[in-house]
Write a protein that holds these residues in place. Structure first.
Motif, PDB file in Angstrom:
ATOM      1  N   TYR A 164     -14.180 -21.836 -21.065  1.00  0.00           N
ATOM      2  CA  TYR A 164     -12.722 -22.060 -21.029  1.00  0.00           C
ATOM      3  C   TYR A 164     -11.964 -20.745 -20.913  1.00  0.00           C
ATOM      4  O   TYR A 164     -10.982 -20.637 -20.181  1.00  0.00           O
ATOM      5  CB  TYR A 164     -12.287 -22.831 -22.278  1.00  0.00           C
ATOM      6  CG  TYR A 164     -10.833 -23.261 -22.218  1.00  0.00           C
ATOM      7  CD1 TYR A 164     -10.419 -24.246 -21.331  1.00  0.00           C
ATOM      8  CD2 TYR A 164      -9.878 -22.674 -23.041  1.00  0.00           C
ATOM      9  CE1 TYR A 164      -9.090 -24.650 -21.263  1.00  0.00           C
ATOM     10  CE2 TYR A 164      -8.544 -23.062 -22.983  1.00  0.00           C
ATOM     11  CZ  TYR A 164      -8.152 -24.054 -22.092  1.00  0.00           C
ATOM     12  OH  TYR A 164      -6.838 -24.433 -22.022  1.00  0.00           O
ATOM     13  N   TRP A 165     -12.423 -19.716 -21.630  1.00  0.00           N
ATOM     14  CA  TRP A 165     -11.742 -18.416 -21.539  1.00  0.00           C
ATOM     15  C   TRP A 165     -11.861 -17.837 -20.136  1.00  0.00           C
ATOM     16  O   TRP A 165     -11.013 -17.085 -19.677  1.00  0.00           O
ATOM     17  CB  TRP A 165     -12.279 -17.429 -22.586  1.00  0.00           C
ATOM     18  CG  TRP A 165     -11.644 -17.666 -23.913  1.00  0.00           C
ATOM     19  CD1 TRP A 165     -12.271 -18.040 -25.072  1.00  0.00           C
ATOM     20  CD2 TRP A 165     -10.254 -17.599 -24.231  1.00  0.00           C
ATOM     21  NE1 TRP A 165     -11.357 -18.218 -26.077  1.00  0.00           N
ATOM     22  CE2 TRP A 165     -10.105 -17.954 -25.597  1.00  0.00           C
ATOM     23  CE3 TRP A 165      -9.099 -17.297 -23.496  1.00  0.00           C
ATOM     24  CZ2 TRP A 165      -8.877 -18.002 -26.241  1.00  0.00           C
ATOM     25  CZ3 TRP A 165      -7.864 -17.348 -24.147  1.00  0.00           C
ATOM     26  CH2 TRP A 165      -7.761 -17.693 -25.500  1.00  0.00           C
ATOM     27  N   ALA A 166     -12.911 -18.199 -19.426  1.00  0.00           N
ATOM     28  CA  ALA A 166     -13.135 -17.642 -18.084  1.00  0.00           C
ATOM     29  C   ALA A 166     -12.285 -18.338 -17.011  1.00  0.00           C
ATOM     30  O   ALA A 166     -12.130 -17.836 -15.917  1.00  0.00           O
ATOM     31  CB  ALA A 166     -14.612 -17.760 -17.732  1.00  0.00           C
ATOM     32  N   CYS A 167     -11.724 -19.511 -17.326  1.00  0.00           N
ATOM     33  CA  CYS A 167     -10.970 -20.237 -16.306  1.00  0.00           C
ATOM     34  C   CYS A 167      -9.487 -19.886 -16.380  1.00  0.00           C
ATOM     35  O   CYS A 167      -9.028 -19.331 -17.373  1.00  0.00           O
ATOM     36  CB  CYS A 167     -11.154 -21.747 -16.483  1.00  0.00           C
ATOM     37  SG  CYS A 167     -10.063 -22.494 -17.716  1.00  0.00           S
ATOM     38  N   SER A 168      -8.742 -20.194 -15.316  1.00  0.00           N
ATOM     39  CA  SER A 168      -7.295 -19.989 -15.418  1.00  0.00           C
ATOM     40  C   SER A 168      -6.558 -21.094 -14.676  1.00  0.00           C
ATOM     41  O   SER A 168      -7.038 -21.618 -13.666  1.00  0.00           O
ATOM     42  CB  SER A 168      -6.907 -18.611 -14.869  1.00  0.00           C
ATOM     43  OG  SER A 168      -7.164 -18.583 -13.484  1.00  0.00           O
ATOM     44  N   PHE A 169      -5.409 -21.475 -15.221  1.00  0.00           N
ATOM     45  CA  PHE A 169      -4.542 -22.479 -14.589  1.00  0.00           C
ATOM     46  C   PHE A 169      -3.154 -22.328 -15.218  1.00  0.00           C
ATOM     47  O   PHE A 169      -3.024 -21.787 -16.318  1.00  0.00           O
ATOM     48  CB  PHE A 169      -5.103 -23.902 -14.802  1.00  0.00           C
ATOM     49  CG  PHE A 169      -5.302 -24.294 -16.238  1.00  0.00           C
ATOM     50  CD1 PHE A 169      -4.298 -24.904 -16.980  1.00  0.00           C
ATOM     51  CD2 PHE A 169      -6.528 -24.048 -16.866  1.00  0.00           C
ATOM     52  CE1 PHE A 169      -4.495 -25.264 -18.309  1.00  0.00           C
ATOM     53  CE2 PHE A 169      -6.731 -24.400 -18.197  1.00  0.00           C
ATOM     54  CZ  PHE A 169      -5.700 -25.014 -18.921  1.00  0.00           C
ATOM     55  N   PRO A 170      -2.105 -22.770 -14.541  1.00  0.00           N
ATOM     56  CA  PRO A 170      -0.747 -22.603 -15.084  1.00  0.00           C
ATOM     57  C   PRO A 170      -0.594 -23.339 -16.417  1.00  0.00           C
ATOM     58  O   PRO A 170      -1.083 -24.461 -16.573  1.00  0.00           O
ATOM     59  CB  PRO A 170       0.142 -23.244 -14.004  1.00  0.00           C
ATOM     60  CG  PRO A 170      -0.699 -23.314 -12.778  1.00  0.00           C
ATOM     61  CD  PRO A 170      -2.111 -23.417 -13.234  1.00  0.00           C
ATOM     62  N   GLY A 171       0.040 -22.678 -17.376  1.00  0.00           N
ATOM     63  CA  GLY A 171       0.310 -23.313 -18.674  1.00  0.00           C
ATOM     64  C   GLY A 171      -0.884 -23.369 -19.603  1.00  0.00           C
ATOM     65  O   GLY A 171      -0.902 -24.123 -20.576  1.00  0.00           O
ATOM     66  N   LYS A 172      -1.911 -22.562 -19.331  1.00  0.00           N
ATOM     67  CA  LYS A 172      -3.131 -22.588 -20.158  1.00  0.00           C
ATOM     68  C   LYS A 172      -2.835 -22.194 -21.600  1.00  0.00           C
ATOM     69  O   LYS A 172      -2.086 -21.256 -21.864  1.00  0.00           O
ATOM     70  CB  LYS A 172      -4.153 -21.611 -19.565  1.00  0.00           C
ATOM     71  CG  LYS A 172      -5.460 -21.570 -20.339  1.00  0.00           C
ATOM     72  CD  LYS A 172      -6.428 -20.601 -19.704  1.00  0.00           C
ATOM     73  CE  LYS A 172      -7.621 -20.337 -20.582  1.00  0.00           C
ATOM     74  NZ  LYS A 172      -8.533 -19.355 -20.051  1.00  0.00           N
ATOM     75  N   LYS A 173      -3.388 -22.935 -22.557  1.00  0.00           N
ATOM     76  CA  LYS A 173      -3.280 -22.628 -23.990  1.00  0.00           C
ATOM     77  C   LYS A 173      -4.649 -22.806 -24.620  1.00  0.00           C
ATOM     78  O   LYS A 173      -5.513 -23.483 -24.070  1.00  0.00           O
ATOM     79  CB  LYS A 173      -2.329 -23.613 -24.690  1.00  0.00           C
ATOM     80  CG  LYS A 173      -0.891 -23.530 -24.262  1.00  0.00           C
ATOM     81  CD  LYS A 173      -0.089 -24.567 -25.057  1.00  0.00           C
ATOM     82  CE  LYS A 173       1.336 -24.650 -24.562  1.00  0.00           C
ATOM     83  NZ  LYS A 173       2.097 -25.657 -25.285  1.00  0.00           N
ATOM     84  N   LYS A 174      -4.778 -22.221 -25.815  1.00  0.00           N
ATOM     85  CA  LYS A 174      -6.041 -22.365 -26.551  1.00  0.00           C
ATOM     86  C   LYS A 174      -6.192 -23.814 -27.029  1.00  0.00           C
ATOM     87  O   LYS A 174      -7.268 -24.394 -27.008  1.00  0.00           O
ATOM     88  CB  LYS A 174      -5.991 -21.409 -27.744  1.00  0.00           C
ATOM     89  CG  LYS A 174      -7.306 -21.192 -28.448  1.00  0.00           C
ATOM     90  CD  LYS A 174      -7.181 -20.020 -29.403  1.00  0.00           C
ATOM     91  CE  LYS A 174      -7.945 -20.257 -30.677  1.00  0.00           C
ATOM     92  NZ  LYS A 174      -7.705 -19.230 -31.675  1.00  0.00           N
ATOM     93  N   VAL A 175      -5.071 -24.394 -27.487  1.00  0.00           N
ATOM     94  CA  VAL A 175      -5.059 -25.768 -28.005  1.00  0.00           C
ATOM     95  C   VAL A 175      -3.814 -26.463 -27.459  1.00  0.00           C
ATOM     96  O   VAL A 175      -2.735 -25.880 -27.453  1.00  0.00           O
ATOM     97  CB  VAL A 175      -4.990 -25.777 -29.550  1.00  0.00           C
ATOM     98  CG1 VAL A 175      -4.967 -27.197 -30.086  1.00  0.00           C
ATOM     99  CG2 VAL A 175      -6.167 -25.015 -30.160  1.00  0.00           C
ATOM    100  N   PHE A 176      -3.973 -27.697 -27.009  1.00  0.00           N
ATOM    101  CA  PHE A 176      -2.824 -28.466 -26.513  1.00  0.00           C
ATOM    102  C   PHE A 176      -2.495 -29.603 -27.465  1.00  0.00           C
ATOM    103  O   PHE A 176      -3.387 -30.169 -28.093  1.00  0.00           O
ATOM    104  CB  PHE A 176      -3.140 -29.090 -25.150  1.00  0.00           C
ATOM    105  CG  PHE A 176      -3.182 -28.106 -24.020  1.00  0.00           C
ATOM    106  CD1 PHE A 176      -2.033 -27.751 -23.338  1.00  0.00           C
ATOM    107  CD2 PHE A 176      -4.394 -27.531 -23.636  1.00  0.00           C
ATOM    108  CE1 PHE A 176      -2.081 -26.850 -22.286  1.00  0.00           C
ATOM    109  CE2 PHE A 176      -4.453 -26.627 -22.580  1.00  0.00           C
ATOM    110  CZ  PHE A 176      -3.280 -26.283 -21.907  1.00  0.00           C
ATOM    111  N   VAL A 177      -1.204 -29.968 -27.512  1.00  0.00           N
ATOM    112  CA  VAL A 177      -0.788 -31.185 -28.206  1.00  0.00           C
ATOM    113  C   VAL A 177      -0.159 -32.103 -27.165  1.00  0.00           C
ATOM    114  O   VAL A 177       0.743 -31.690 -26.435  1.00  0.00           O
ATOM    115  CB  VAL A 177       0.247 -30.884 -29.313  1.00  0.00           C
ATOM    116  CG1 VAL A 177       0.710 -32.180 -29.957  1.00  0.00           C
ATOM    117  CG2 VAL A 177      -0.350 -29.965 -30.361  1.00  0.00           C
ATOM    118  N   ALA A 178      -0.667 -33.323 -27.071  1.00  0.00           N
ATOM    119  CA  ALA A 178      -0.059 -34.311 -26.168  1.00  0.00           C
ATOM    120  C   ALA A 178       0.633 -35.367 -27.018  1.00  0.00           C
ATOM    121  O   ALA A 178       0.024 -35.962 -27.904  1.00  0.00           O
ATOM    122  CB  ALA A 178      -1.142 -34.943 -25.300  1.00  0.00           C
TER     123      ALA A 178
END
Length: 406
Positions: A164-178
């Motif tokens: 996960y640390w190696a990937c990148s995408f807009p809005g990336k966070k360590k933890v998400f809340v939906a």
């Protein structure tokens, strides 16, 4: 004075600095800190020596690089310690080879697999009566049809942190809340449009702000008996995308029943070395819900040393100096933080804990582990101060009063 042993610390972040400071306070020893790059926390310091090793966290480089370091100190007793998860895992994986050169106070790989693989971990929790949040998983194959088995809001985090640390995408966070179906779908779509194709962990959200969290650091001696436990009650976490889940301010607290339960667990499974537990108090049933166990001392673990229980003295007295230790449960009250007081009192939402924090500050019972007066020079002071002031900007930008860590 001849140093009786040399600590070798892997990582160059604030945990490495806190550990180096603890060794220096206990023995006036300057550890050797090895890292892939030199971070602000350990720069311009007189209490440690830093050596940069490119790609130190890759299996190809790790063992040979450490063997080379060991050869530089042929007549020293070397104590090897990890400041982060990736290094802890590498030490454990390569323990037989490393033990030829270092004292390695870590568990074996078979026990690591039991603790770190989520499915096994939850089985262990059931066996030892630890409660944990409702948890399920979702994959790149089934995420489009996925419906969580519990109410919103839900937490989403990567199962494979290295990928996960190696990937990148807009809005990336360590933890998400939906907070709803639409948010969940958008988050998973963004993640799986990146190079990350591994499993995602989905958890129910335990209500409550940062102050409902608890962090427990323990040290288990080479005889398999717990020597020290100290419980912290975070008041505020970091809220930037890369910092989510990291504690920014902690007051030490005490819960004997919880400590007894964790101690029984650690001794029963044959654990040794440092362990760090993250959990959250759930007001709905009055239980602590366990999130994870780290096989090392926590990033914020200097709170233990600051409260009067020098964490590094426990491992060194036990493993390097053969000094007998009795069991200690931390009871001293102390405030530890890495943020300016202005940030703490503006953004912490637990009023009772804010009053307690102010009282501890008034009585001089507080510590910022990075600002150490015996290790201060103009260059270091400038860097740390700028770094510290940057927290005002970060919290202003990212803090969200709902306490959802967004």
């Amino acid at each position: 004075m001849e140093q009786p042993f040399l600590p070798i610390l892997l990582g160059s972040d604030m945990n490495a600095y806190g550990m180096a400071r603890a060794f220096y306070e206990a023995y006036r020893i300057k550890p050797l800190v090895l890292g892939r790059s030199h971070l602000t926390a350990t720069q311009d310091s007189r209490i440690l020596h830093f050596q940069e090793i490119k790609n130190l966290n890759s299996q190809e480089v790790f063992v040979s690089a450490l063997e080379k370091v060991a050869k530089q100190y042929p007549d020293k007793k070397l104590l090897l310690l990890a400041c982060g998860d990736d290094y802890a895992k590498l030490i454990i994986k390569n323990k037989p080879a490393l033990e030829k050169h270092f004292t390695v106070p870590y568990i074996d790989e078979s026990l690591m697999d039991q603790i770190l693989l989520k499915e096994n971990f939850y089985k262990m929790c059931d066996q030892y009566n630890f409660k944990y949040p409702g948890t399920t998983t979702v994959t790149a194959e089934n995420y489009q049809d996925f419906t969580p088995p519990f109410e919103y809001p839900i937490i989403l985090k990567a199962s494979n942190s290295v990928a996960y640390w190696a990937c990148s995408f807009p809005g990336k966070k360590k933890v998400f809340v939906a907070n709803d179906e639409a948010e969940k779908t958008a988050i998973l779509k963004a993640i799986y449009s990146s190079t990350y194709q591994d499993t995602m962990i989905v958890q129910e959200f335990i209500p409550g702000d940062d102050s409902y969290m608890r962090v427990l650091n323990a040290y288990v001696g080479k005889d398999g008996k717990v020597k020290l436990m100290c419980l912290g009650n975070p008041i505020l976490e970091e809220h930037s995308p890369e910092g989510i889940g990291s504690y920014a301010a902690i007051i030490t607290t005490h819960d004997e029943k919880l400590m007894d339960q964790v101690r029984h667990f650690l001794e029963d499974i044959g654990y040794t070395g440092f362990a760090n537990f993250d959990m959250k108090y759930d007001v709905r049933d009055g239980e602590y819900k366990l999130f994870e166990i780290n096989l090392r001392n926590g990033r914020s673990s200097y709170y233990v040393t600051a409260a009067g229980y020098n964490l590094m003295k426990y491992v060194a007295d036990d493993r390097m100096l053969n000094i007998k230790q009795e069991l200690t449960y931390g009871t001293n009250k102390h405030l530890w933080m890495i943020i300016p007081k202005g940030v703490l009192f503006k953004y912490a939402t637990n009023e009772k804990m804010k009053i307690e924090a102010k009282s501890l500050i008034r009585h001089g019972k507080w510590t910022n582990s990075l600002f150490y007066k015996e290790d201060m020079n103009f260059k270091r002071w400038i860097k740390l101060t700028l770094n510290s002031l940057n927290y005002y900007r970060k919290y202003k930008k990212y803090f969200n009063k709902k306490g959802l860590g967004e």
